[in-house]
Design a protein around this motif. Sequence first.
Motif, PDB file in Angstrom:
ATOM      1  N   ASN A  12      29.125  38.548  34.456  1.00  0.00           N
ATOM      2  CA  ASN A  12      29.621  37.237  34.896  1.00  0.00           C
ATOM      3  C   ASN A  12      28.874  36.724  36.118  1.00  0.00           C
ATOM      4  O   ASN A  12      29.436  36.095  37.001  1.00  0.00           O
ATOM      5  CB  ASN A  12      31.122  37.292  35.203  1.00  0.00           C
ATOM      6  CG  ASN A  12      31.943  37.699  33.995  1.00  0.00           C
ATOM      7  OD1 ASN A  12      31.567  37.411  32.855  1.00  0.00           O
ATOM      8  ND2 ASN A  12      33.043  38.371  34.221  1.00  0.00           N
ATOM      9  N   GLU A  27      39.064  35.171  44.164  1.00  0.00           N
ATOM     10  CA  GLU A  27      38.781  33.786  44.540  1.00  0.00           C
ATOM     11  C   GLU A  27      37.736  33.756  45.642  1.00  0.00           C
ATOM     12  O   GLU A  27      37.773  34.590  46.552  1.00  0.00           O
ATOM     13  CB  GLU A  27      40.042  33.095  45.051  1.00  0.00           C
ATOM     14  CG  GLU A  27      41.142  32.913  44.048  1.00  0.00           C
ATOM     15  CD  GLU A  27      42.326  32.185  44.664  1.00  0.00           C
ATOM     16  OE1 GLU A  27      42.213  30.953  44.881  1.00  0.00           O
ATOM     17  OE2 GLU A  27      43.337  32.847  44.965  1.00  0.00           O
ATOM     18  N   GLN A  55      35.627  46.237  40.324  1.00  0.00           N
ATOM     19  CA  GLN A  55      36.557  45.232  39.795  1.00  0.00           C
ATOM     20  C   GLN A  55      37.262  45.797  38.570  1.00  0.00           C
ATOM     21  O   GLN A  55      36.648  46.071  37.548  1.00  0.00           O
ATOM     22  CB  GLN A  55      35.786  43.947  39.432  1.00  0.00           C
ATOM     23  CG  GLN A  55      36.678  42.783  39.083  1.00  0.00           C
ATOM     24  CD  GLN A  55      35.894  41.472  39.005  1.00  0.00           C
ATOM     25  OE1 GLN A  55      34.820  41.344  39.603  1.00  0.00           O
ATOM     26  NE2 GLN A  55      36.415  40.501  38.282  1.00  0.00           N
ATOM     27  N   ASP A  81      41.482  41.742  37.581  1.00  0.00           N
ATOM     28  CA  ASP A  81      41.072  41.199  38.884  1.00  0.00           C
ATOM     29  C   ASP A  81      40.335  39.885  38.682  1.00  0.00           C
ATOM     30  O   ASP A  81      39.401  39.797  37.880  1.00  0.00           O
ATOM     31  CB  ASP A  81      40.154  42.175  39.619  1.00  0.00           C
ATOM     32  CG  ASP A  81      40.901  43.344  40.244  1.00  0.00           C
ATOM     33  OD1 ASP A  81      42.146  43.342  40.182  1.00  0.00           O
ATOM     34  OD2 ASP A  81      40.245  44.255  40.782  1.00  0.00           O
ATOM     35  N   HIS A  82      40.748  38.870  39.428  1.00  0.00           N
ATOM     36  CA  HIS A  82      40.086  37.558  39.387  1.00  0.00           C
ATOM     37  C   HIS A  82      39.921  37.048  40.818  1.00  0.00           C
ATOM     38  O   HIS A  82      40.691  36.200  41.282  1.00  0.00           O
ATOM     39  CB  HIS A  82      40.903  36.563  38.548  1.00  0.00           C
ATOM     40  CG  HIS A  82      41.134  37.013  37.140  1.00  0.00           C
ATOM     41  ND1 HIS A  82      40.142  37.023  36.189  1.00  0.00           N
ATOM     42  CD2 HIS A  82      42.266  37.486  36.533  1.00  0.00           C
ATOM     43  CE1 HIS A  82      40.629  37.477  35.044  1.00  0.00           C
ATOM     44  NE2 HIS A  82      41.913  37.771  35.228  1.00  0.00           N
TER      45      HIS A  82
END
Length: 298
Positions: A53, A106, A99, A103-104
């Motif tokens: 990503n 910010e 991660q 988990d996201h």
Amino acid sequence: MRELVVAAGLATVLMAASMASNASADSKTDATQNNDEFVKCYKEGEAKGIIRNNNISEADFIEMCKNSVFPAYLEAVKSNPTLTFEQFVASDNYEVPVQKPGDHPEEVSAEEVKSSKSGSPFTSFISAKKSYKMKAGDILICYGTGSLGSRLIGHAAMATSANYIIEMSGKPHNASGDSWRKNNAHVKSKATFFKEHTKGSDYVAVYRNNHPVYSDRASTYAYRHMYKEDNPTYHITSTIFQKSPSYCSKYVVLAYYWGATKKSWGDGARHGIIPPHQLPSYFSDSFVPSYKYKVTSY
């Protein structure tokens, strides 16, 4: 005779020029080989699903390897001659934050961002990038800057409140404005810490434990018993559960282990060095902290 001296001098100059040219060529060859090795490691990180990503670009990865990872590897290999660069990078999670599924993180600023209201009644509050609300027990892991400067990459610290951070940076520091203390644990303001660690492309990964009570206990214990009462000396050691000497990532793990609960410790090695970028993986089960924020500025 004069002609022989001149000829000898000319030969010496030509030989020196040739050696310089060869050295330059060797240097370019080494740089190319290193770049190839860096790219290979990047591809391996992608294949394992760790680099994903766009959490780090190939160009940034190569630059990080040149500036900090490879120099650290050269130090590490002195005590472990069989260690390969690929193994060294893999042990540091390919220079990206750990991660776990779900988990996201910010991307936020550490500076308090105040909203301003438009003069129009039809528009809502206008705000800049979301600000990071620090909590006691938050684990802060730095990318791009570090404290160890040799065998390990990166740096780790812990928040003791909404405004202060405790750390073992491995560097002497000005504690009272006029006297220098030894390179042991010390407290910094939120502003000072994030200004130091968010320059340029540097950033801080913020991990938060899922047990607020234990997080508070860990930060309180670190401040009272591993700073005010018995401040450990700084040294990178493979003895994990001994409080002193200590270093940045070990200090954070022990604050949870001794101050909160021994259940926080994972099933990992009982001895060894804890790399700052691998710190979250040393916790167990529900105590594995979540990657909440990527702080990129102050």
